[in-house]
Scaffold this motif. Structure first.
Motif, PDB file in Angstrom:
ATOM      1  N   VAL A  39      26.884  73.799  78.461  1.00  0.00           N
ATOM      2  CA  VAL A  39      26.445  73.884  77.067  1.00  0.00           C
ATOM      3  C   VAL A  39      26.615  75.321  76.597  1.00  0.00           C
ATOM      4  N   THR A  40      26.722  75.471  75.296  1.00  0.00           N
ATOM      5  CA  THR A  40      26.822  76.811  74.715  1.00  0.00           C
ATOM      6  C   THR A  40      25.649  77.034  73.762  1.00  0.00           C
ATOM      7  N   ALA A  41      25.289  78.297  73.577  1.00  0.00           N
ATOM      8  CA  ALA A  41      24.166  78.615  72.695  1.00  0.00           C
ATOM      9  C   ALA A  41      24.386  79.965  72.040  1.00  0.00           C
ATOM     10  N   GLU A  42      23.933  80.057  70.791  1.00  0.00           N
ATOM     11  CA  GLU A  42      24.043  81.332  70.072  1.00  0.00           C
ATOM     12  C   GLU A  42      23.128  82.383  70.699  1.00  0.00           C
ATOM     13  N   LYS A  43      21.907  81.978  71.014  1.00  0.00           N
ATOM     14  CA  LYS A  43      20.963  82.861  71.696  1.00  0.00           C
ATOM     15  C   LYS A  43      20.480  82.166  72.970  1.00  0.00           C
ATOM     16  N   ILE A  44      20.246  82.953  74.001  1.00  0.00           N
ATOM     17  CA  ILE A  44      19.786  82.411  75.279  1.00  0.00           C
ATOM     18  C   ILE A  44      18.561  83.192  75.740  1.00  0.00           C
ATOM     19  N   LEU A  45      17.571  82.450  76.210  1.00  0.00           N
ATOM     20  CA  LEU A  45      16.350  83.066  76.718  1.00  0.00           C
ATOM     21  C   LEU A  45      16.220  82.777  78.207  1.00  0.00           C
TER      22      LEU A  45
ATOM     23  N   MET B 273      31.752  81.152  65.244  1.00  0.00           N
ATOM     24  CA  MET B 273      31.919  80.173  66.320  1.00  0.00           C
ATOM     25  C   MET B 273      30.773  79.173  66.287  1.00  0.00           C
ATOM     26  N   SER B 274      31.068  77.925  66.589  1.00  0.00           N
ATOM     27  CA  SER B 274      30.053  76.883  66.611  1.00  0.00           C
ATOM     28  C   SER B 274      29.529  76.715  68.037  1.00  0.00           C
ATOM     29  N   TYR B 275      28.192  76.606  68.154  1.00  0.00           N
ATOM     30  CA  TYR B 275      27.550  76.456  69.461  1.00  0.00           C
ATOM     31  C   TYR B 275      26.813  75.127  69.528  1.00  0.00           C
ATOM     32  N   ASP B 276      26.573  74.665  70.754  1.00  0.00           N
ATOM     33  CA  ASP B 276      25.816  73.424  70.940  1.00  0.00           C
ATOM     34  C   ASP B 276      24.358  73.595  70.520  1.00  0.00           C
ATOM     35  N   PHE B 277      23.813  74.790  70.764  1.00  0.00           N
ATOM     36  CA  PHE B 277      22.401  75.050  70.468  1.00  0.00           C
ATOM     37  C   PHE B 277      22.226  76.399  69.781  1.00  0.00           C
ATOM     38  N   ASP B 278      21.226  76.461  68.928  1.00  0.00           N
ATOM     39  CA  ASP B 278      20.832  77.760  68.366  1.00  0.00           C
ATOM     40  C   ASP B 278      20.160  78.601  69.440  1.00  0.00           C
ATOM     41  N   LEU B 279      19.381  77.936  70.299  1.00  0.00           N
ATOM     42  CA  LEU B 279      18.685  78.611  71.393  1.00  0.00           C
ATOM     43  C   LEU B 279      18.732  77.724  72.629  1.00  0.00           C
TER      44      LEU B 279
ATOM     45  N   ILE C 172      26.201  78.038  79.524  1.00  0.00           N
ATOM     46  CA  ILE C 172      25.319  77.732  80.649  1.00  0.00           C
ATOM     47  C   ILE C 172      25.799  76.448  81.306  1.00  0.00           C
ATOM     48  N   ALA C 173      25.884  76.468  82.633  1.00  0.00           N
ATOM     49  CA  ALA C 173      26.196  75.252  83.384  1.00  0.00           C
ATOM     50  C   ALA C 173      24.923  74.724  84.006  1.00  0.00           C
TER      51      ALA C 173
END
Length: 451
Positions: A129-135, A1-7, A122-123
């Motif tokens: 936005v979407t992200a592969e990893k979230i902190l 899947m493609s995400y907007d951000f890596d993190l 995340i809203a």
């Protein structure tokens, strides 16, 4: 899947910004969301403005000492508004620096409250936005104890930096870092300060010698400390605040303060409205649960800093975040080590510590523990004949001769302990300390000359 951000990082405090920039340095595409000012509590309503106020509070003592060295110091007058304006101007300057650093690192900044829609989404306001990893790096917030009637009339450490007038009389509730630091700051600036605590001594969890030394020094400097007072009630009157204070079996005492009373009774993770219920992230005792790699119970979601309630110190959040970025984006497996973390309390006098307390060491090593302790008047105070003392203490494991704890109360304690912490972290022995040539004349030399 493609995400907007890596993190994607939720929270642009010290830990969040450090993580975002380090990950971006490794080539990751990074976004960060912050609903408040960049820099978090430390820069805006904590360490930085507080330390500037600490400096301001020390000048009366410096003026007093100057006469012993032949200086004639004229009448001095303190202007609260001048100080608080200068402090907040410096905070504004730092905010702009953080923005430039994030821009330079090519981190995309979103202004708004980040909230989980699902575990990868995340809203921020109306944007998603979407992200592969979230902190998660949302930090903490001051809390007012809900068992004190009228506590809504008290301010917290957030509001103290924006008071336009100096409190003439202030009652501070709580004997932790924040309570004792602000008690000393306001006392040094000329306010009449009463500190109310529920136990017998300030700074619970610190070395007993530090607790006793700080408390006695605060009282010697004119701060009234009321101990073992669990029963507190606040009432707003036409002339300010009235506080009813009592011990468990004592008569009630009434204190009067300005329209300001500082509740400094602790902090809690700022995780409300974060949408964690839309993920598999577990919350334990009000904090985000993590493992030794700062991973939550959702494998691609991590957390650092005060929201984990692990060790609530700015440098810890920064190191946790950088270790995470090094591991996941830099190809280096790292984890935060929580042993031998140095810390300081910017009271008057200052306290700093690293490693085990004497009680902790005796519990771990038993009768093998050796204690080296020194208390003296620093040279600076001899000519003005001021009775100001410095305390230093080393805790040693007699089995290995390793220094497992170092504690200090006195001028520049934080600066001195920072260097000592390196030695303790490296496993230096008492023999290593003894073999180190002293810097003379200095207070710091006592750490390598104690017998």
């Amino acid at each position: 899947m493609s995400y907007d951000f890596d993190l994607f990082v939720i929270g642009a405090g010290s830990g969040g910004i450090a993580t975002a920039r380090r990950a971006a340095e490794y080539g990751a595409k990074v976004g960060i969301a912050e609903f408040d000012r960049l820099g978090g509590t430390c820069v805006n309503r904590g360490c930085v403005p507080k330390k500037l106020m600490v400096y301001a509070s020390h000048f009366p003592k410096d003026f007093q000492a100057a006469s012993g060295y032949g200086w004639t110091v004229g009448e001095s007058k303190f202007n609260w508004k001048t100080m608080i304006t200068a402090v907040n101007n410096e905070v504004d300057r730092l905010n702009s620096i953080y923005q430039r650093m994030l821009d330079k690192s090519e981190v995309t900044v979103y202004e708004g409250y980040g909230k989980f829609i699902d575990s990868h989404t995340i809203a921020i306001g109306d944007e998603k936005v979407t992200a592969e990893k979230i902190l998660i790096a949302v930090g903490g917030k001051p809390v007012k104890p809900d068992d004190i009637p009228g506590i809504e009339h008290a301010i917290t450490s957030r509001e103290i930096f924006h008071l336009q007038e100096q409190p003439k009389q202030i009652v501070i509730i709580g004997g932790g870092y924040i309570g004792v630091e602000f008690a000393c700051i306001l006392n040094g600036l000329g306010s009449e300060v009463t500190l109310v605590i529920r136990s017998d001594k300030v700074l619970r969890g610190f070395e007993e010698d530090i607790r006793m030394e700080i408390q006695e020094a605060m009282q010697g400097n004119g701060i009234r400390i009321l101990t073992n007072k669990p029963n507190i009630a606040i009432e707003k009157t036409n002339t300010g605040l009235q506080l009813k204070i009592a011990g468990r079996e004592e008569e009630e005492e009434i204190l009067v303060a300005d329209a300001v009373s500082l509740a400094a009774t602790g902090r809690s993770p700022r995780i409300e409205n974060l949408g964690l219920e839309n993920t598999n992230v577990e919350v334990v005792n009000g904090a985000v649960a993590i493992d030794k790699y700062n991973q939550t119970t959702e494998e691609h979601i991590y957390a650092v800093g005060d929201c984990t309630a692990k060790v609530e110190l700015t440098p810890v959040a920064i190191k946790e975040g950088r270790a995470f970025a090094d591991t996941h984006f830099g190809g280096q497996s790292k984890q935060m080590a929580y042993d031998n973390i140095p810390t300081a309390v910017f009271t008057t006098p200052e306290a700093a510590t690293v490693g085990l307390t004497e009680a902790e060491a005796r519990e771990k090593y038993g009768n093998a523990v050796k204690i080296y302790r020194s208390k003296f008047r620093p040279m600076y105070y001899t000519l003005p004949d001021m009775q100001v003392k410095t305390l230093m203490k080393l805790v040693v494991d007699g089995n290995t001769n390793k220094v497992v704890g170092a504690h200090m109360v006195g001028d520049s304690a934080a600066e001195i302990i920072q260097g000592i912490a390196i030695a303790v972290k490296m496993g230096a022995t008492k023999a290593d300390f003894d073999a180190t040539v002293a810097v003379h004349p200095s207070s710091a030399e006592e750490f390598v000359t104690m017998r």
